[in-house]
Design an enzyme around this catalytic site. Structure first.
Site, mmCIF file in Angstrom:
data_model
loop_
_atom_site.group_PDB
_atom_site.id
_atom_site.type_symbol
_atom_site.label_atom_id
_atom_site.label_comp_id
_atom_site.label_asym_id
_atom_site.label_seq_id
_atom_site.Cartn_x
_atom_site.Cartn_y
_atom_site.Cartn_z
ATOM 1 N N ARG A 88 -38.840 -7.902 -18.674
ATOM 2 C CA ARG A 88 -38.266 -6.564 -18.662
ATOM 3 C C ARG A 88 -38.366 -5.955 -17.272
ATOM 4 O O ARG A 88 -39.394 -6.055 -16.623
ATOM 5 C CB ARG A 88 -38.999 -5.668 -19.663
ATOM 6 C CG ARG A 88 -38.246 -5.582 -20.979
ATOM 7 C CD ARG A 88 -38.784 -4.502 -21.875
ATOM 8 N NE ARG A 88 -40.045 -4.877 -22.463
ATOM 9 C CZ ARG A 88 -41.179 -4.268 -22.217
ATOM 10 N NH1 ARG A 88 -41.239 -3.249 -21.376
ATOM 11 N NH2 ARG A 88 -42.287 -4.660 -22.800
ATOM 12 N N LYS A 231 -35.426 -3.253 -27.315
ATOM 13 C CA LYS A 231 -36.115 -2.170 -26.623
ATOM 14 C C LYS A 231 -35.164 -1.047 -26.205
ATOM 15 O O LYS A 231 -35.588 0.081 -25.972
ATOM 16 C CB LYS A 231 -36.885 -2.727 -25.427
ATOM 17 C CG LYS A 231 -38.021 -3.661 -25.835
ATOM 18 C CD LYS A 231 -38.835 -3.031 -26.920
ATOM 19 C CE LYS A 231 -40.166 -3.693 -27.242
ATOM 20 N NZ LYS A 231 -40.240 -5.117 -27.344
ATOM 21 N N HIS A 250 -43.647 0.797 -31.214
ATOM 22 C CA HIS A 250 -43.739 -0.598 -30.762
ATOM 23 C C HIS A 250 -44.851 -1.253 -31.584
ATOM 24 O O HIS A 250 -45.956 -1.456 -31.086
ATOM 25 C CB HIS A 250 -44.074 -0.588 -29.261
ATOM 26 C CG HIS A 250 -43.941 -1.901 -28.581
ATOM 27 N ND1 HIS A 250 -44.595 -2.201 -27.405
ATOM 28 C CD2 HIS A 250 -43.219 -3.005 -28.887
ATOM 29 C CE1 HIS A 250 -44.278 -3.418 -27.016
ATOM 30 N NE2 HIS A 250 -43.457 -3.931 -27.899
ATOM 31 N N CYS A 275 -50.099 -9.053 -25.772
ATOM 32 C CA CYS A 275 -51.504 -8.717 -26.010
ATOM 33 C C CYS A 275 -51.918 -8.998 -27.449
ATOM 34 O O CYS A 275 -52.835 -8.369 -27.977
ATOM 35 C CB CYS A 275 -51.762 -7.253 -25.672
ATOM 36 S SG CYS A 275 -51.589 -6.898 -23.929
HETATM 37 C C1 SPV Z 1 -42.031 -7.175 -25.386
HETATM 38 O O1 SPV Z 1 -42.126 -7.584 -24.211
HETATM 39 O O2 SPV Z 1 -42.700 -6.232 -25.823
HETATM 40 C C2 SPV Z 1 -41.096 -7.823 -26.292
HETATM 41 C C3 SPV Z 1 -40.037 -8.592 -25.724
HETATM 42 O O3 SPV Z 1 -41.181 -7.615 -27.465
HETATM 43 S S1 SPV Z 1 -38.916 -7.590 -24.923
HETATM 44 O O4 SPV Z 1 -37.666 -7.777 -25.608
HETATM 45 O O5 SPV Z 1 -38.878 -8.046 -23.558
HETATM 46 O O6 SPV Z 1 -39.339 -6.227 -24.999
HETATM 47 MN MN MN Z 2 -42.396 -5.829 -27.804
#
Ligand code: SPV
Ligand code: MN
Length: 626
Positions: A88, A231, A250, A275
């Site tokens: 991300r 997200k 989340h 985590c």
């Molecule tokens: C995270 O990084 O919290 C994920 C994957 O669940 S992402 O789609 O990159 O957010």
């Molecule tokens: Mn996530």
């Protein structure tokens, strides 16, 4: 005017696609698709409905245009993101702020007009030579109070394919909302592709328009930046939830199964990326409702939660047959799986860090052709699989999927868990004194060391309230206040817990084993059902040694010594006090509108810790609190 719109779409869509769009009878939706067809200028537009045929079409397109490649096992494919596009991108993700609006300094925002002008400039003709897909999904179970309809426009068949695995189809639901404007919209383009990956990552942008519920994302493929319903939707949903009195979080959702009786108690849990969130939701003996995104609503004096998704986009590192038997099985048996950024051998076999197998000499990975010892331009060794390499699978194929996954009512939540990557302060598990204490000292005070799931340096301790900092789209003080208020009218709110799987000794060894999580969740299950007592320490309640000893024996067939208990549950007074200082300072200086309750609760906690320090010193073994 109407005719001109129709003419453009008619020339780009096949007859069937055009009919699918018009059958929805939604003028706003039609105009949205028309506008971005005109701007992005694809060669053609393909509109998907809920049919298996369309799902198959998308899967095939991903192979035909080489965004995915087939692997040896039937149904398995591999997708690579670009070398600098593997996580991300927080820096390029911005809220578009209308004049006069303010989200506070902690959130990344830019002027709406300027942002829109820039993103529209990038989007102009960006799909020339490509096919554009229009897809409809439901966030949350369909036909439910939780559901939000969403439309995705993308030129990436990988993004579309991932969404088919991760979300419930929502074309029929769109029919039911009629001409409503109340749906989320996403426009994505991977931009120019070179060897199947986005070429212009320097022009990567993720812009979130909260007023119009649209997210624009360009020149990137990594799912966290592109899959609208993940997200990007969370950012829109947090704002919507704050206006409507519910929570978008989340969070995992899981059923914890009682050891004593046939009892299933549902928990949600918020952990920053990488985590332990997915591994907790997938614990042996328990059942998974969701591993990443939860909506929570108040109904008849109770809190219910539903999974926004119906699949997992999980980190593959350390998935092995011993610790993750259910996931291992889907990753090694026929069925639909998209692997991303792992190593693939010539024979089409995927390998990843921590899979317990011998590392192949060579293969293809996120850096192109890879052989052992390959270095990057700075001379650092390139790992064979990326740390943030992932797998995308449906939940329906897992043997541990909870039977309530699609229940439109959601599941009744009795416990909420907060966890971060904390090498030195929190014990493995503790329980808050009450809702307010848990929200403030666990959720709003969460800190976690950074990981490979976001771009930037790893291992840096970072403030991450509710594990949601990257996604909060309202001023942070308001977000915390909203949590405090959420349980008004709930006579027995969920019990709040904090866990920490990452405590280390001075020499850097983990104090607890991966599998010990299974014991902590069983203890929480006993607590919310009032089956065991606990020890009161200055920061909450912790387990009694005797209860843990019994649970370690029953769950893991392991001896658990008093020495281990004392070391793991020692109260770190200095660390806790320093943490309070850090957190109070952030809320005081960086966050406007932090609720007064927050400072009051932190002050009370500080007083309790100082009192203990005066009596027992800096590191206090739990037995003194008996
Ligand atoms: C995270 O990084 O919290 C994920 C994957 O669940 S992402 O789609 O990159 O957010
Ligand atoms: Mn996530």
């Amino acid at each position: 005017m109407q005719k001109k719109y129709a003419d453009l779409l008619k020339t780009k869509c096949c007859k069937k696609s055009y009919e699918k769009l018009t059958a929805l009878n939604n003028a706003g939706l039609f105009e949205f698709v028309r506008k971005y067809t005109e701007l992005c200028n694809p060669d053609s537009v393909y509109v998907c409905d809920d049919s298996d045929q369309d799902r198959e079409y998308i899967g095939n397109r991903a192979l035909e245009n080489a965004e995915e490649r087939k692997l040896a096992i039937d149904g398995h494919t591999i997708h690579f993101d670009g070398y600098n596009d593997l996580a991300r991108d927080k820096t390029s993700t911005k809220y578009l702020l209308p004049q006069g609006a303010d989200l506070g300094d902690a959130l990344n925002a830019t002027d709406k007009e300027t942002g829109l002008e820039e993103i529209h400039r990038y989007l102009k003709n960006i799909m020339a030579g490509k096919e554009m897909y229009v897809l409809f999904f439901s966030l949350g179970p369909t036909n439910s109070e939780f559901s939000i309809s969403a439309v995705q426009i993308t030129d990436s068949s990988y993004v579309a394919h991932s969404e088919y695995i991760l979300y419930r189809r929502g074309y029929e639901q769109f029919k039911k909302i009629g001409n409503s404007k109340s749906f989320f919209r996403y426009v994505h383009s991977a931009g120019v592709l070179e060897n199947g990956v986005s070429k212009n990552v320097d022009k990567r942008r993720v812009y979130v328009d909260l007023e119009d519920n649209i997210v624009y994302t360009v020149n990137t493929q990594y799912a966290g930046n592109t899959v609208g319903l993940k997200k990007l939707s969370l950012r829109l949903a947090i704002r919507k939830a704050s206006q409507e009195g519910w929570l978008a979080e989340h969070m995992l959702i899981m059923g914890v199964h009682g050891l004593l009786r046939e009892r299933i108690t549902y928990f949600t849990g918020a952990f920053p990326s990488a985590c332990g969130k997915t591994s907790t939701s997938m614990l042996k003996g328990e059942s998974i409702v969701g591993d990443d995104l939860a909506y929570l609503r108040k109904k008849e004096g109770k809190i219910y939660a539903a999974n926004v998704e119906c699949g997992i986009f999980g980190i593959i590192q350390d998935v092995n047959p011993k610790d993750d038997p259910a996931i291992w099985k889907s990753l090694t048996s026929p069925g639909e799986v998209i692997f991303s950024n792992v190593l693939v051998t010539e024979k089409g076999v995927p390998y990843w860090l921590g899979d317990g197998r011998e590392v192949p000499e060579k293969g293809s990975n996120y850096s192109g052709e890879w052989q052992k010892g390959k270095k990057d331009s700075q001379g650092n060794e390139i790992t064979y699989s990326h740390k943030n390499a992932r797998y995308t699978v449906s939940l329906y194929g897992l043997k541990n999927v909870d039977c309530q996954l699609d229940n439109p009512e959601g599941v009744w939540i009795k416990g909420i868990i907060y966890g971060g990557r904390d090498s030195s302060i929190w014990p493995p598990v503790q329980e808050a004194f009450n809702w307010t204490h848990g929200v403030i000292t666990f959720g709003a005070s969460l800190e976690s060391e950074t990981t490979a799931a976001t771009l930037g340096k790893e291992g840096v301790r970072q403030f991450n309230p509710m594990s949601n900092l990257d996604f909060v789209s309202i001023p942070l003080g308001k977000y915390v206040a909203h949590h405090l208020k959420f349980i008004e009218g709930v006579p027995v709110p969920p019990t709040i817990f904090a866990v920490n799987y990452f405590q280390k000794t001075k020499t850097g060894k983990y104090l607890t084993a991966m599998e010990d999580k299974r014991v902590w969740v069983k203890w929480m299950e006993l607590r919310v059902n009032h089956d065991v007592d606990a020890v009161k320490i200055p920061t909450g309640y912790i387990p009694r040694y005797a209860d843990l000893k019994k649970l370690f024996r029953e769950v893991l067939r392991k001896d658990y010594s008093e020495g281990e208990y004392a070391e793991q549950f020692t109260v770190k007074i200095k660390g806790n006090l320093e943490k309070i200082e850090r957190i109070a300072e952030i809320y005081k200086t960086k966050i406007t509108d932090a609720p007064d309750t927050l400072f009051k609760v932190l002050k009370e906690q500080k007083a309790r810790l100082e009192e203990s320090r005066a009596k027992y010193g800096d590191n206090v073994v739990p037995t003194v609190f008996l």
